[in-house]
Design a protein around this motif. Structure first.
Motif, PDB file in Angstrom:
ATOM      1  N   SER A  88       0.916  -1.235  -0.219  1.00 48.58           N
ATOM      2  CA  SER A  88      -0.125  -0.025  -0.055  1.00 48.58           C
ATOM      3  C   SER A  88       0.948   1.183   0.133  1.00 48.58           C
ATOM      4  O   SER A  88       2.068   1.237   0.833  1.00 48.58           O
ATOM      5  CB  SER A  88      -1.002   0.067   1.202  1.00 48.58           C
ATOM      6  OG  SER A  88      -1.767  -1.234   1.069  1.00 48.58           O
ATOM      7  N   GLY A  89       0.300   2.316  -0.663  1.00 43.11           N
ATOM      8  CA  GLY A  89       1.052   3.504  -0.712  1.00 43.11           C
ATOM      9  C   GLY A  89       0.287   4.766  -1.396  1.00 43.11           C
ATOM     10  O   GLY A  89      -0.686   4.743  -1.307  1.00 43.11           O
ATOM     11  N   LYS A  90       1.017   5.549  -1.505  1.00 44.49           N
ATOM     12  CA  LYS A  90       0.677   7.077  -2.217  1.00 44.49           C
ATOM     13  C   LYS A  90       1.580   7.560  -3.169  1.00 44.49           C
ATOM     14  O   LYS A  90       2.588   7.230  -3.565  1.00 44.49           O
ATOM     15  CB  LYS A  90       0.649   7.978  -0.976  1.00 44.49           C
ATOM     16  CG  LYS A  90      -0.308   7.867   0.115  1.00 44.49           C
ATOM     17  CD  LYS A  90      -0.267   9.064   0.913  1.00 44.49           C
ATOM     18  CE  LYS A  90      -1.327   9.001   2.131  1.00 44.49           C
ATOM     19  NZ  LYS A  90      -1.127  10.111   3.211  1.00 44.49           N
ATOM     20  N   ILE A  91       0.742   8.508  -3.900  1.00 41.63           N
ATOM     21  CA  ILE A  91       1.424   9.147  -5.182  1.00 41.63           C
ATOM     22  C   ILE A  91       2.119  10.343  -4.706  1.00 41.63           C
ATOM     23  O   ILE A  91       1.456  11.109  -3.628  1.00 41.63           O
ATOM     24  CB  ILE A  91       0.619   9.539  -6.258  1.00 41.63           C
ATOM     25  CG1 ILE A  91      -0.178   8.227  -6.930  1.00 41.63           C
ATOM     26  CG2 ILE A  91       1.265  10.485  -7.201  1.00 41.63           C
ATOM     27  CD1 ILE A  91       0.936   7.430  -7.531  1.00 41.63           C
ATOM     28  N   ALA A  92       3.463  10.521  -4.808  1.00 46.17           N
ATOM     29  CA  ALA A  92       4.059  11.540  -4.364  1.00 46.17           C
ATOM     30  C   ALA A  92       4.739  12.445  -5.718  1.00 46.17           C
ATOM     31  O   ALA A  92       4.921  11.846  -6.611  1.00 46.17           O
ATOM     32  CB  ALA A  92       5.256  11.277  -3.684  1.00 46.17           C
ATOM     33  N   THR A  93       5.123  13.673  -5.505  1.00 44.26           N
ATOM     34  CA  THR A  93       5.804  14.580  -6.459  1.00 44.26           C
ATOM     35  C   THR A  93       7.345  13.844  -6.760  1.00 44.26           C
ATOM     36  O   THR A  93       7.893  13.173  -5.703  1.00 44.26           O
ATOM     37  CB  THR A  93       6.106  15.918  -6.235  1.00 44.26           C
ATOM     38  OG1 THR A  93       6.601  16.276  -4.895  1.00 44.26           O
ATOM     39  CG2 THR A  93       4.458  16.454  -5.912  1.00 44.26           C
ATOM     40  N   ASN A  94       7.327  13.684  -7.901  1.00 48.61           N
ATOM     41  CA  ASN A  94       9.094  13.293  -8.235  1.00 48.61           C
ATOM     42  C   ASN A  94       9.972  14.635  -8.035  1.00 48.61           C
ATOM     43  O   ASN A  94       9.959  15.422  -8.670  1.00 48.61           O
ATOM     44  CB  ASN A  94       9.166  13.018  -9.804  1.00 48.61           C
ATOM     45  CG  ASN A  94      10.454  12.414 -10.232  1.00 48.61           C
ATOM     46  OD1 ASN A  94      11.337  12.440  -9.503  1.00 48.61           O
ATOM     47  ND2 ASN A  94      10.315  11.753 -11.406  1.00 48.61           N
TER      48      ASN A  94
END
Length: 580
Positions: A124-130
């Motif tokens: 499980s995780g999240k989208i983060a900015t590159n």
């Protein structure tokens, strides 16, 4: 005449019959009552009250046949749950009603079967900015922001777009220099060139510099243009702010690619490596799977969550992924599943950070349960692979696990919060023999007086008095002759002085009591090795102090006066040794 005889005969028969019914039944009833009376005389009902035991809610190990006070903490005893005869130490028995109300369900575990999901790890995780695509738009010169054209997060900017207009006094002076040197460019070309380069360092273009020189006029405000394209992730200045050269105004993120950051547990780390293919799924596009590759595995474990961060880079040219969006990652583990693997539903496992626990039904015919610690392998969908702690045929709780654990905790049995581990056996203080000279023993006895006063001050919860008596005890101990002492004896004295100084320098009662625990671990063995104290000293112990590990102290009174809790639990403790 014959009729009268018949009537009389009938009356007599009826009377005899009635008498038999009345007196015969009465005799039978009397016999029945007598029989019941005899049965009650021979049947002993006292066992019902004799079997009732009483326990303490704080110390479930206390069991007494009569109500009263707990001998450890002084709390009122409560009736112990009956009907638990024949259970092992950490087994609990629940009623059928409790089972039904909590909807507790069990399942017999067996060998896992192969499926297309076997060996898959779910994260499980999240989208983060590159962060590799993040850029900061800064001011190139000192000045005041006259106008900020981009002023909210999420706004898109393009390379070359006007971001802000700034009034810059230094640029005004530099323009004057340019106009002055422009007339001298034939005679002093180097000076003219230096002034133009100075303006270029402030990010003015050739066209802007030529426009100033051609117009012959000085501009008060200068524009700042975007050097990259992207989305504003943070506005770091406002209109009217004074900014320094190099001070950030905006933070811009290019969302053409983003990071998917997942949390992986310790037992999954060995199955992960950089370069693995991972499929990413999000609720926003439930029917789509996005292919990515693991690009980074954090080398440092998060102590709070006991996880490591696993990162994959996703293309986002269609702007599908938004930072903060929840995602699920699925990848093939290096460890292959076999037909011998035992799988359990995820709902049956309780996590404590370091341990994985579930409940076993130990009696197939009765609702009797016991907690068991297991080792968890990969997660396969809604199931976990169990590598240790279970065998085929075990019946486990699959629904209502936390309810069973709560019942175990209330009964003082092994549970998620109570590991039920036996404390490490410590050497009895009476066996910690130390050798002291007569001179030392006389000096140490003098230190006992302020120590006992400090103990009484802790009972009274008077922090200022505790500090004062701790200082006096420390001063007394520092004066003792330690030259003739062995290394163990010196170590105990030095540690005692260290703790006394810490207590004296602290005005927080709880911290003083924490140091008092360690002080007594060193002072009490010394006192037990000293001969001929002025009065009987009692070594007393509270099992609840020191985070339920127990702590001791010295007292001249046999009656318990607890220095670790004061009025909160004044009589909690018992005498464990006497120093005569």
């Amino acid at each position: 005449m014959k009729k009268n005889i018949i009537y009389i005969s009938i009356a007599v028969i009826a009377g005899l019959l009635a008498g038999y019914l009345i007196f015969g039944n009465s005799g039978t009833e009397q016999n029945a009552v007598k029989d019941l009376s005899d049965m009650s005389d021979t049947h002993d009902h006292s066992g019902e009250s004799e079997n009732q035991m009483w326990t303490c809610s704080m110390h479930p190990q206390i069991m007494q046949p009569e109500p009263g006070d707990c001998p450890i903490c002084g709390m009122d005893l409560i009736p112990a749950e009956s009907g638990a005869d024949g259970l092992a130490m950490n087994e609990i028995k629940m009623t059928e009603n409790a089972m039904a109300l909590a909807n507790i369900q069990t399942t017999i575990v067996g060998n896992g079967t192969m499926s297309e999901d076997d060996g898959m790890i779910t994260l499980s995780g999240k989208i983060a900015t590159n962060e590799e695509n993040n850029a900061v738009q800064a001011s190139y010169f000192d000045g005041r922001i006259e106008r900020l054209n981009v002023n909210y997060e999420g706004q898109k900017v393009n390379r070359g777009q006007l971001l802000a207009t700034i009034y810059a006094p230094n640029l005004v002076a530099a323009q004057q220099e340019l106009l002055t040197t422009a007339s001298l460019k034939e005679s002093q070309p180097e000076l003219y060139k230096a002034v133009r380069n100075k303006l270029k360092l402030w990010k003015l273009s050739e066209a802007q510099i030529n426009a100033i020189e051609t117009s012959g006029k000085v501009r008060d405000n200068f524009p700042i243009y975007a050097t990259v394209s992207g989305t504003v992730s943070e506005v770091m200045a406002r209109e009217g702010d004074y900014v320094k050269q190099g001070q950030p105004i905006l933070k811009v993120s290019n969302l053409n690619s983003v990071w998917a950051e997942f949390d992986a547990y310790e037992n999954q780390i060995s199955n992960l490596k950089v370069g693995q293919k991972i499929k990413v799924v999000t609720n926003a596009y439930a029917n789509k799977e996005f292919d990515a590759t693991v690009s980074f595995i954090d080398p440092i474990l998060n102590n709070a969550t006991r996880t490591v961060t696993v990162r994959a880079t996703l293309k986002n040219t269609d702007d599908l992924f938004k930072p903060g969006m929840f995602v699920t990652g699925k990848l093939k583990g290096e460890m292959k599943m076999t037909n011998e693997a035992i799988t359990v539903p995820a709902s049956s496992v309780m996590w404590t950070g370091e341990r994985s626990l579930l409940y076993i039904k130990t009696n197939p015919n009765e609702p009797v349960f016991e907690m068991r610690e297991v080792t968890i392998g990969n997660r396969n969908g809604e199931n976990y692979a169990v590598t240790e702690g279970l065998k085929n045929g075990d019946e486990i709780v699959t629904n209502g696990t936390f309810t069973v654990d709560a019942a175990a905790q209330l009964q003082g049995k092994k549970s998620m919060m109570n590991q039920g581990k036996k404390e490490d056996a410590m050497m009895p203080m009476s066996e910690m023999k130390m050798e002291f000279s007569e001179n030392f023993q006389k000096q140490f006895k003098k230190a006992l007086k302020p120590y006992l006063q400090m103990k009484d001050a802790l009972v009274a919860s008077d922090a200022n008095q505790v500090s004062a008596f701790a200082k006096a005890t420390s001063t007394s101990l520092k004066s003792v002759d330690m030259k003739s002492l062995g290394s163990m004896e010196q170590s105990h004295i030095k540690k005692s002085i260290e703790m006394l100084d810490a207590i004296a320098a602290n005005d927080n009662l709880e911290n003083q009591r924490d140091h008092f625990v360690i002080l007594n671990e060193n002072m009490v063995p010394i006192a037990m090795s000293v001969n001929g104290t002025d009065a009987i000293l009692y070594v007393q112990k509270c099992p609840m102090a020191n985070n339920n590990k127990g702590a001791v102290w010295l007292s001249t009174e046999e009656e318990i006066r607890n220095p670790y809790y004061g009025d909160a639990m004044l009589t909690c403790g018992s005498v464990i040794e006497e120093i005569k």
